[in-house]
Design a protein around this motif. Structure first.
Motif, PDB file in Angstrom:
ATOM      1  N   PHE A   1       4.950 -11.855  36.492  1.00  9.95           N
ATOM      2  CA  PHE A   1       4.426 -11.788  34.753  1.00  9.95           C
ATOM      3  C   PHE A   1       2.806 -11.941  35.486  1.00  9.95           C
ATOM      4  O   PHE A   1       1.690 -11.294  34.558  1.00  9.95           O
ATOM      5  CB  PHE A   1       5.104 -12.296  34.103  1.00  9.95           C
ATOM      6  CG  PHE A   1       6.175 -11.896  33.185  1.00  9.95           C
ATOM      7  CD1 PHE A   1       6.918 -10.652  34.139  1.00  9.95           C
ATOM      8  CD2 PHE A   1       6.545 -12.259  32.049  1.00  9.95           C
ATOM      9  CE1 PHE A   1       8.154 -10.499  33.426  1.00  9.95           C
ATOM     10  CE2 PHE A   1       7.254 -11.182  31.505  1.00  9.95           C
ATOM     11  CZ  PHE A   1       8.533 -10.744  31.786  1.00  9.95           C
ATOM     12  N   HIS A   2       2.803 -13.163  36.289  1.00  9.24           N
ATOM     13  CA  HIS A   2       0.893 -13.409  36.027  1.00  9.24           C
ATOM     14  C   HIS A   2      -0.131 -12.380  36.270  1.00  9.24           C
ATOM     15  O   HIS A   2      -1.073 -13.328  35.584  1.00  9.24           O
ATOM     16  CB  HIS A   2       1.303 -14.962  36.869  1.00  9.24           C
ATOM     17  CG  HIS A   2      -0.149 -15.606  36.595  1.00  9.24           C
ATOM     18  ND1 HIS A   2      -0.538 -15.403  36.205  1.00  9.24           N
ATOM     19  CD2 HIS A   2       0.098 -17.293  37.459  1.00  9.24           C
ATOM     20  CE1 HIS A   2      -1.335 -16.613  36.209  1.00  9.24           C
ATOM     21  NE2 HIS A   2      -1.248 -17.221  36.880  1.00  9.24           N
ATOM     22  N   PRO A   3      -0.140 -12.175  37.836  1.00  7.82           N
ATOM     23  CA  PRO A   3      -0.452 -11.280  38.079  1.00  7.82           C
ATOM     24  C   PRO A   3      -1.218 -10.147  37.112  1.00  7.82           C
ATOM     25  O   PRO A   3      -2.924 -10.181  36.638  1.00  7.82           O
ATOM     26  CB  PRO A   3      -0.830 -10.068  39.200  1.00  7.82           C
ATOM     27  CG  PRO A   3       0.953 -11.178  39.105  1.00  7.82           C
ATOM     28  CD  PRO A   3       1.390 -12.121  38.301  1.00  7.82           C
ATOM     29  N   TYR A   4      -0.992 -10.142  35.872  1.00 10.18           N
ATOM     30  CA  TYR A   4      -0.929  -9.040  34.944  1.00 10.18           C
ATOM     31  C   TYR A   4      -1.466  -9.426  33.569  1.00 10.18           C
ATOM     32  O   TYR A   4      -1.690  -8.675  31.798  1.00 10.18           O
ATOM     33  CB  TYR A   4       0.128  -7.712  34.605  1.00 10.18           C
ATOM     34  CG  TYR A   4       0.894  -6.968  36.412  1.00 10.18           C
ATOM     35  CD1 TYR A   4      -0.045  -6.240  36.669  1.00 10.18           C
ATOM     36  CD2 TYR A   4       2.192  -7.433  36.837  1.00 10.18           C
ATOM     37  CE1 TYR A   4       0.429  -6.037  38.184  1.00 10.18           C
ATOM     38  CE2 TYR A   4       2.150  -7.248  37.997  1.00 10.18           C
ATOM     39  CZ  TYR A   4       2.128  -6.512  38.517  1.00 10.18           C
ATOM     40  OH  TYR A   4       2.180  -5.365  40.024  1.00 10.18           O
ATOM     41  N   SER A   5      -1.095 -10.803  33.417  1.00  9.85           N
ATOM     42  CA  SER A   5      -1.204 -10.994  32.662  1.00  9.85           C
ATOM     43  C   SER A   5      -2.257 -11.729  31.367  1.00  9.85           C
ATOM     44  O   SER A   5      -3.195 -12.307  32.886  1.00  9.85           O
ATOM     45  CB  SER A   5      -0.604 -12.387  31.687  1.00  9.85           C
ATOM     46  OG  SER A   5      -1.035 -13.499  32.968  1.00  9.85           O
ATOM     47  N   ARG A   6      -2.852 -11.737  30.399  1.00 12.58           N
ATOM     48  CA  ARG A   6      -4.377 -12.133  30.097  1.00 12.58           C
ATOM     49  C   ARG A   6      -4.498 -13.673  30.263  1.00 12.58           C
ATOM     50  O   ARG A   6      -5.585 -14.240  30.137  1.00 12.58           O
ATOM     51  CB  ARG A   6      -4.725 -11.969  28.929  1.00 12.58           C
ATOM     52  CG  ARG A   6      -4.171 -10.572  28.471  1.00 12.58           C
ATOM     53  CD  ARG A   6      -5.017 -10.853  26.873  1.00 12.58           C
ATOM     54  NE  ARG A   6      -4.628  -9.398  27.343  1.00 12.58           N
ATOM     55  CZ  ARG A   6      -6.615  -8.773  26.375  1.00 12.58           C
ATOM     56  NH1 ARG A   6      -7.306  -9.629  26.049  1.00 12.58           N
ATOM     57  NH2 ARG A   6      -6.455  -6.790  25.918  1.00 12.58           N
ATOM     58  N   GLY A   7      -3.034 -14.094  30.160  1.00 13.38           N
ATOM     59  CA  GLY A   7      -2.935 -15.663  30.147  1.00 13.38           C
ATOM     60  C   GLY A   7      -2.079 -16.309  30.707  1.00 13.38           C
ATOM     61  O   GLY A   7      -2.074 -15.743  32.312  1.00 13.38           O
ATOM     62  N   GLY A   8      -1.188 -17.346  31.157  1.00  8.10           N
ATOM     63  CA  GLY A   8      -0.112 -18.223  31.267  1.00  8.10           C
ATOM     64  C   GLY A   8       1.400 -17.239  30.785  1.00  8.10           C
ATOM     65  O   GLY A   8       0.704 -16.621  29.693  1.00  8.10           O
ATOM     66  N   VAL A   9       1.986 -17.348  31.533  1.00  8.22           N
ATOM     67  CA  VAL A   9       3.423 -17.117  30.358  1.00  8.22           C
ATOM     68  C   VAL A   9       4.435 -18.195  30.842  1.00  8.22           C
ATOM     69  O   VAL A   9       4.324 -19.370  31.094  1.00  8.22           O
ATOM     70  CB  VAL A   9       4.635 -17.005  32.505  1.00  8.22           C
ATOM     71  CG1 VAL A   9       5.497 -16.067  32.234  1.00  8.22           C
ATOM     72  CG2 VAL A   9       3.367 -15.360  33.098  1.00  8.22           C
ATOM     73  N   ILE A  10       4.955 -17.738  29.436  1.00  5.37           N
ATOM     74  CA  ILE A  10       5.299 -19.250  28.211  1.00  5.37           C
ATOM     75  C   ILE A  10       7.475 -18.446  28.668  1.00  5.37           C
ATOM     76  O   ILE A  10       7.483 -17.757  29.160  1.00  5.37           O
ATOM     77  CB  ILE A  10       5.197 -18.701  27.114  1.00  5.37           C
ATOM     78  CG1 ILE A  10       4.256 -19.125  26.365  1.00  5.37           C
ATOM     79  CG2 ILE A  10       5.661 -20.131  26.278  1.00  5.37           C
ATOM     80  CD1 ILE A  10       3.098 -18.395  25.308  1.00  5.37           C
ATOM     81  N   PHE A  11       7.618 -20.120  28.672  1.00  5.68           N
ATOM     82  CA  PHE A  11       9.361 -19.723  28.760  1.00  5.68           C
ATOM     83  C   PHE A  11      10.047 -20.958  28.279  1.00  5.68           C
ATOM     84  O   PHE A  11       9.503 -21.858  28.264  1.00  5.68           O
ATOM     85  CB  PHE A  11       9.678 -19.661  30.765  1.00  5.68           C
ATOM     86  CG  PHE A  11       9.595 -20.955  31.332  1.00  5.68           C
ATOM     87  CD1 PHE A  11      10.452 -21.406  31.882  1.00  5.68           C
ATOM     88  CD2 PHE A  11       8.281 -21.720  32.410  1.00  5.68           C
ATOM     89  CE1 PHE A  11      10.431 -22.109  32.371  1.00  5.68           C
ATOM     90  CE2 PHE A  11       8.411 -22.042  32.669  1.00  5.68           C
ATOM     91  CZ  PHE A  11       9.510 -22.916  32.696  1.00  5.68           C
ATOM     92  N   LYS A  12      10.913 -20.670  28.036  1.00  4.64           N
ATOM     93  CA  LYS A  12      12.044 -21.338  26.943  1.00  4.64           C
ATOM     94  C   LYS A  12      13.529 -21.379  27.258  1.00  4.64           C
ATOM     95  O   LYS A  12      13.785 -19.752  27.373  1.00  4.64           O
ATOM     96  CB  LYS A  12      11.666 -21.089  25.416  1.00  4.64           C
ATOM     97  CG  LYS A  12      10.216 -21.318  24.845  1.00  4.64           C
ATOM     98  CD  LYS A  12      10.487 -22.800  24.663  1.00  4.64           C
ATOM     99  CE  LYS A  12       8.438 -22.714  23.986  1.00  4.64           C
ATOM    100  NZ  LYS A  12       8.069 -24.014  24.410  1.00  4.64           N
TER     101      LYS A  12
END
Length: 108
Positions: A80-91
């Motif tokens: 996910f990270h290289p394509y995201s605008r920021g961090g990746v949230i996980f819960k």
């Protein structure tokens, strides 16, 4: 049952397409080997923002912890990270009343 959700806001629809391809190539083979994984879904949504949401359903907390501490979780976040605008949230969420009357939760 334990549900793990990862959510990322992606740069654009092209980033979403690339993320979906990377998920299929790099994460799906790891998910196929994961013990205690009941189901996995990757959802892409385009609208005001472009979202990618991975939902993993685990049979137990122990199975989810094994995944979290393995290279599989790191690979999923890394996808996910290289394509995201920021961090990746996980819960993580515990499912309550899994076998209750489904009709009660349907919208007409």
């Amino acid at each position: 049952m334990i549900v793990q959700m990862l959510i990322a806001e992606l740069r654009d629809r092209y980033a979403l397409a690339e993320c979906l391809q990377a998920y299929t190539e790099h994460v799906v083979p790891l998910l196929a080997k994961a013990q205690g994984l009941r189901a996995a879904y990757l959802i892409g949504e385009e609208g005001d923002s472009t979202l990618a949401i991975a939902t993993l359903l685990w049979t137990s907390r122990e199975a989810a912890v094994v995944w979290l501490n393995s290279g599989g979780h790191k690979a999923l976040v890394g996808t996910f990270h290289p394509y995201s605008r920021g961090g990746v949230i996980f819960k993580f969420f515990r499912v309550e009343h899994e076998h209750e009357n489904v009709q009660r939760h349907l919208l007409n």
